[in-house]
Scaffold this active site. Structure first.
Site, PDB file in Angstrom:
ATOM      1  N   GLY A  50      62.478 -28.800  -6.831  1.00  0.00           N
ATOM      2  CA  GLY A  50      62.452 -30.253  -6.623  1.00  0.00           C
ATOM      3  C   GLY A  50      63.798 -30.946  -6.774  1.00  0.00           C
ATOM      4  CD  GLU A 104      62.972 -31.401 -14.095  1.00  0.00           C
ATOM      5  OE1 GLU A 104      62.893 -31.534 -12.850  1.00  0.00           O
ATOM      6  OE2 GLU A 104      62.175 -30.712 -14.744  1.00  0.00           O
ATOM      7  CG  ASP A 105      62.113 -33.033  -9.349  1.00  0.00           C
ATOM      8  OD1 ASP A 105      61.994 -32.860 -10.581  1.00  0.00           O
ATOM      9  OD2 ASP A 105      61.353 -32.484  -8.529  1.00  0.00           O
ATOM     10  CG  ASP A 108      54.085 -36.499 -14.456  1.00  0.00           C
ATOM     11  OD1 ASP A 108      53.660 -37.543 -14.924  1.00  0.00           O
ATOM     12  OD2 ASP A 108      53.364 -35.727 -13.791  1.00  0.00           O
ATOM     13  CE  LYS A 136      54.940 -39.437 -11.163  1.00  0.00           C
ATOM     14  NZ  LYS A 136      53.881 -38.452 -10.833  1.00  0.00           N
ATOM     15  CG  PHE A 157      51.598 -36.933  -5.945  1.00  0.00           C
ATOM     16  CD1 PHE A 157      52.003 -35.961  -6.851  1.00  0.00           C
ATOM     17  CD2 PHE A 157      51.731 -36.676  -4.587  1.00  0.00           C
ATOM     18  CE1 PHE A 157      52.525 -34.750  -6.423  1.00  0.00           C
ATOM     19  CE2 PHE A 157      52.252 -35.460  -4.147  1.00  0.00           C
ATOM     20  CZ  PHE A 157      52.644 -34.509  -5.066  1.00  0.00           C
ATOM     21  CG  ASP A 164      56.262 -29.571  -3.586  1.00  0.00           C
ATOM     22  OD1 ASP A 164      56.619 -30.007  -4.703  1.00  0.00           O
ATOM     23  OD2 ASP A 164      55.390 -28.688  -3.449  1.00  0.00           O
ATOM     24  NE  ARG A 170      59.890 -27.754  -2.308  1.00  0.00           N
ATOM     25  CZ  ARG A 170      59.477 -27.947  -3.557  1.00  0.00           C
ATOM     26  NH1 ARG A 170      59.935 -28.974  -4.255  1.00  0.00           N
ATOM     27  NH2 ARG A 170      58.598 -27.135  -4.112  1.00  0.00           N
TER      28      ARG A 170
HETATM   29  P1  5GP Z   1      56.218 -32.745 -16.201  1.00  0.00           P
HETATM   30  O1  5GP Z   1      56.310 -31.378 -16.797  1.00  0.00           O
HETATM   31  O2  5GP Z   1      57.218 -33.722 -16.787  1.00  0.00           O
HETATM   32  O3  5GP Z   1      54.810 -33.280 -16.248  1.00  0.00           O
HETATM   33  O4  5GP Z   1      56.482 -32.612 -14.657  1.00  0.00           O
HETATM   34  C1  5GP Z   1      57.710 -32.290 -14.137  1.00  0.00           C
HETATM   35  C2  5GP Z   1      57.592 -31.664 -12.773  1.00  0.00           C
HETATM   36  O5  5GP Z   1      56.340 -31.956 -12.141  1.00  0.00           O
HETATM   37  C3  5GP Z   1      58.652 -32.221 -11.840  1.00  0.00           C
HETATM   38  O6  5GP Z   1      59.846 -31.503 -11.932  1.00  0.00           O
HETATM   39  C4  5GP Z   1      57.978 -32.082 -10.490  1.00  0.00           C
HETATM   40  O7  5GP Z   1      58.185 -30.797  -9.979  1.00  0.00           O
HETATM   41  C5  5GP Z   1      56.509 -32.259 -10.772  1.00  0.00           C
HETATM   42  N1  5GP Z   1      56.077 -33.646 -10.525  1.00  0.00           N
HETATM   43  C6  5GP Z   1      55.797 -34.616 -11.435  1.00  0.00           C
HETATM   44  N2  5GP Z   1      55.416 -35.758 -10.840  1.00  0.00           N
HETATM   45  C7  5GP Z   1      55.473 -35.521  -9.508  1.00  0.00           C
HETATM   46  C8  5GP Z   1      55.202 -36.337  -8.343  1.00  0.00           C
HETATM   47  O8  5GP Z   1      54.842 -37.523  -8.392  1.00  0.00           O
HETATM   48  N3  5GP Z   1      55.385 -35.720  -7.149  1.00  0.00           N
HETATM   49  C9  5GP Z   1      55.769 -34.426  -7.007  1.00  0.00           C
HETATM   50  N4  5GP Z   1      55.903 -33.955  -5.770  1.00  0.00           N
HETATM   51  N5  5GP Z   1      56.026 -33.634  -8.080  1.00  0.00           N
HETATM   52  C10 5GP Z   1      55.887 -34.184  -9.311  1.00  0.00           C
END
Ligand code: 5GP
Length: 180
Positions: A50, A104-105, A108, A136, A157, A164, A170
């Site tokens: 990502g 990081e992209d 969340d 987020k 989302f 993706d 992507r």
């Molecule tokens: P976390 O572990 O903080 O919950 O999530 C991190 C990863 O989840 C990000 O690097 C990404 O790959 C994916 N992710 C979280 N939110 C989104 C979203 O809204 N869209 C997409 N495509 N991926 C997300």
């Protein structure tokens, strides 16, 4: 920017490319200030897949010698996290004794970040800073400091610019959000 359909879902325009570039300018400026005059060579750690676009844009703006290292972490399936984070590609170089800037992209729940920090501690990184293009805030449920944030977004989302939906989307230049 137009609505797009991927598999069963429709996405609508959300963050245009120009605004993403402004966010990246901002975090790059902050990192450049913090790392100015470094005597070591800090590492930018790209979290594949990502963060690939974000990391590419970020690195073009960094004005101190830095090294690119990548790894892959996986937690998302479809449009939500599985809660279980796996390192699915090993680090492309050792980080022992290195200062690391995680790129990081999106952050969340923060579970990926916790797994990353644990892995980097085991690897022997000397310092870890966290940089994310998007955050987020309302979904975040861990107690880890995030040093550089491009933009806070609501808990919806999104896809595009590296992010993706089941591996598609992507390549989009802008970011789109899942239609209500
Ligand atoms: P976390 O572990 O903080 O919950 O999530 C991190 C990863 O989840 C990000 O690097 C990404 O790959 C994916 N992710 C979280 N939110 C989104 C979203 O809204 N869209 C997409 N495509 N991926 C997300």
């Amino acid at each position: 920017m137009e609505r797009i359909k991927i598999y069963d879902k429709t996405f609508v325009p959300y963050i245009p490319h120009d605004e993403l570039m402004d966010c990246i300018d901002k975090v790059a400026g902050q990192i450049n200030r913090d790392f100015a005059g470094s005597e070591d060579i800090p590492v930018v750690l790209c979290i594949l897949n990502g963060a690939i676009m974000f990391t590419g844009e970020l690195m073009q703006r960094l004005n101190f010698p830095c090294q690119l290292v990548s790894t892959k972490m996986t937690s998302y399936v479809g449009t939500s996290t599985t809660g279980e984070v796996k390192q699915t590609l090993p680090l492309t170089a050792s980080l022992k004794g290195r200062r690391v800037i995680i790129a990081e992209d999106i952050i969340d729940t923060g579970l990926t970040l916790v797994a990353l920090k644990k892995m980097l501690a085991e690897e022997g990184a000397s310092e870890v800073k966290v940089c994310t293009m998007l955050f987020k805030k309302d979904a975040y449920r861990v107690d880890e400091k995030i040093d550089y944030i491009g933009k806070e977004i609501p808990n919806r989302f999104i896809l595009g610019f590296g992010l993706d939906y089941n591996e598609l989307g992507r390549n989009l230049k802008d970011i789109y959000v899942l239609e209500d």
